[in-house]
Design a protein around this motif. Structure first.
Motif, PDB file in Angstrom:
ATOM      1  N   TYR A   1      40.407  48.190  34.934  1.00 22.49           N
ATOM      2  CA  TYR A   1      39.738  47.040  35.527  1.00 22.49           C
ATOM      3  C   TYR A   1      39.949  47.004  37.037  1.00 22.49           C
ATOM      4  O   TYR A   1      39.016  46.737  37.794  1.00 22.49           O
ATOM      5  CB  TYR A   1      40.260  45.746  34.900  1.00 22.49           C
ATOM      6  N   PHE A   2      41.176  47.293  37.480  1.00 20.72           N
ATOM      7  CA  PHE A   2      41.458  47.273  38.920  1.00 20.72           C
ATOM      8  C   PHE A   2      40.652  48.337  39.662  1.00 20.72           C
ATOM      9  O   PHE A   2      40.443  48.214  40.867  1.00 20.72           O
ATOM     10  CB  PHE A   2      42.950  47.505  39.175  1.00 20.72           C
ATOM     11  N   THR A   3      40.213  49.379  38.962  1.00 23.75           N
ATOM     12  CA  THR A   3      39.447  50.456  39.601  1.00 23.75           C
ATOM     13  C   THR A   3      38.019  50.532  39.061  1.00 23.75           C
ATOM     14  O   THR A   3      37.405  51.592  39.064  1.00 23.75           O
ATOM     15  CB  THR A   3      40.155  51.808  39.379  1.00 23.75           C
ATOM     16  N   LYS A   4      37.484  49.412  38.636  1.00 24.19           N
ATOM     17  CA  LYS A   4      36.152  49.419  38.027  1.00 24.19           C
ATOM     18  C   LYS A   4      35.042  49.733  39.019  1.00 24.19           C
ATOM     19  O   LYS A   4      33.901  49.975  38.619  1.00 24.19           O
ATOM     20  CB  LYS A   4      35.871  48.086  37.337  1.00 24.19           C
ATOM     21  N   GLY A   5      35.375  49.769  40.303  1.00 23.84           N
ATOM     22  CA  GLY A   5      34.375  50.156  41.291  1.00 23.84           C
ATOM     23  C   GLY A   5      33.866  51.569  41.100  1.00 23.84           C
ATOM     24  O   GLY A   5      32.760  51.904  41.531  1.00 23.84           O
TER      25      GLY A   5
ATOM     26  N   SER B   1      42.546  45.320  46.344  1.00 28.36           N
ATOM     27  CA  SER B   1      42.386  46.757  46.159  1.00 28.36           C
ATOM     28  C   SER B   1      43.728  47.379  45.827  1.00 28.36           C
ATOM     29  O   SER B   1      44.769  46.708  45.801  1.00 28.36           O
ATOM     30  CB  SER B   1      41.795  47.394  47.423  1.00 28.36           C
TER      31      SER B   1
ATOM     32  N   GLU C   1      33.527  44.052  46.634  1.00 27.57           N
ATOM     33  CA  GLU C   1      34.211  44.241  45.355  1.00 27.57           C
ATOM     34  C   GLU C   1      34.068  45.673  44.851  1.00 27.57           C
ATOM     35  O   GLU C   1      35.042  46.273  44.377  1.00 27.57           O
ATOM     36  CB  GLU C   1      33.660  43.267  44.310  1.00 27.57           C
TER      37      GLU C   1
ATOM     38  N   SER D   1      36.247  47.964  47.011  1.00 28.21           N
ATOM     39  CA  SER D   1      37.682  47.650  46.985  1.00 28.21           C
ATOM     40  C   SER D   1      38.298  47.930  45.623  1.00 28.21           C
ATOM     41  O   SER D   1      39.503  48.204  45.530  1.00 28.21           O
ATOM     42  CB  SER D   1      37.919  46.183  47.375  1.00 28.21           C
ATOM     43  N   ARG D   2      37.498  47.892  44.552  1.00 27.02           N
ATOM     44  CA  ARG D   2      38.039  48.161  43.222  1.00 27.02           C
ATOM     45  C   ARG D   2      38.068  49.677  42.960  1.00 27.02           C
ATOM     46  O   ARG D   2      37.545  50.185  41.965  1.00 27.02           O
ATOM     47  CB  ARG D   2      37.220  47.436  42.162  1.00 27.02           C
ATOM     48  N   ARG D   3      38.656  50.379  43.909  1.00 26.04           N
ATOM     49  CA  ARG D   3      38.907  51.803  43.802  1.00 26.04           C
ATOM     50  C   ARG D   3      40.239  52.073  44.474  1.00 26.04           C
ATOM     51  O   ARG D   3      40.774  51.211  45.163  1.00 26.04           O
ATOM     52  CB  ARG D   3      37.799  52.614  44.507  1.00 26.04           C
TER      53      ARG D   3
END
Length: 240
Positions: A107-111, A142, A176, A179-181
């Protein structure tokens, strides 16, 4: 990598109001040449945007199916981490922790599973508007790619439209997605600016990020290279 463009400060220091003022003043005082046709706007190295590939349209390196397939191996990796920390993954409180941690990291890296076009295609409008558009205090979360710990902060975006505008909520979605990477703050700042530039071909774009690194806050033991960074960082990027 060059952190700023066109005389914007390398490291914006002081309060959030100071950073906002830098952004407003930079966009307000820059003299942008008149542009017509398909070559409107330039990227950070001065190349006309008409010659820059629309890289923002192609980014997606992970799918929902990939998440499902990789979840067991991620959970197994977290089990190994728990053992390496001296814990017992079989005790009651940790039985489901590897799966929870693996799901949280996805989820934190869903980008990685999203593309800018997923949110922009229906939100770019032709509009005879050339006044500055500024959106401040966009929440940003991030993960530092060097230590896999969070950094959080605010993003301020300003652009000068060139007959095209973007729905304001979509600026937050661009933030978003990138940053989610796994990120470094300098690259994140640039990616946001370039995505807006390539999508809208505006007369100019400015992005300021103010962030706090939780790894610094909790007193992580840094190498000499890491010590060059402050716990609070300010980065800016402007185009052109």
């Amino acid at each position: 990598m060059e952190r700023t463009k066109a005389n914007l400060s390398d490291n914006l220091t002081g309060t959030p109001q100071t950073a906002n003022r830098h952004l407003e003043e930079r966009l307000a005082t820059t003299k942008y040449p008149a542009r017509t046709g398909s070559s409107q706007g330039v990227c950070e190295n001065g190349i006309p945007l008409s010659t820059v590939p629309d890289s923002w349209k192609e980014e997606r390196t992970r799918s929902l199916e990939d998440n499902e397939m990789s979840l067991p191996s991620l959970a197994a990796a977290y089990t190994t981490i728990l053992r390496g920390l001296g814990e017992d993954p079989e005790r009651q409180g940790l039985l489901k922790t590897p799966w929870r941690a693996a799901t949280a990291m996805q989820y934190f890296t869903k980008g990685y599973q999203e593309k800018i076009t997923d949110v922009l295609n229906d939100a770019i409008f032709d509009e005879d508007h050339d006044e500055m558009v500024i959106v401040k205090d966009i929440d940003m979360f991030s993960m530092c790619e060097h230590h896999l710990v969070p950094f959080i902060g605010k993003v301020h975006i300003g652009y000068l439209p060139n007959k095209r505008v973007l729905g304001l909520s979509k600026l937050a979605r661009i933030v978003e997605i990138y940053s989610r990477r796994l990120q470094v703050q300098e690259r994140l700042t640039k990616q946001i600016a370039v995505a807006i530039t390539e999508a809208l071909k505006p007369a100019g774009v400015g992005v300021v990020i103010e962030a706090t690194y939780l790894s610094h806050v909790y007193g992580y033991a840094w190498s000499s290279e890491d010590e060059q960074q402050d716990s609070d960082q300010h980065n800016a990027w402007s185009v052109p």
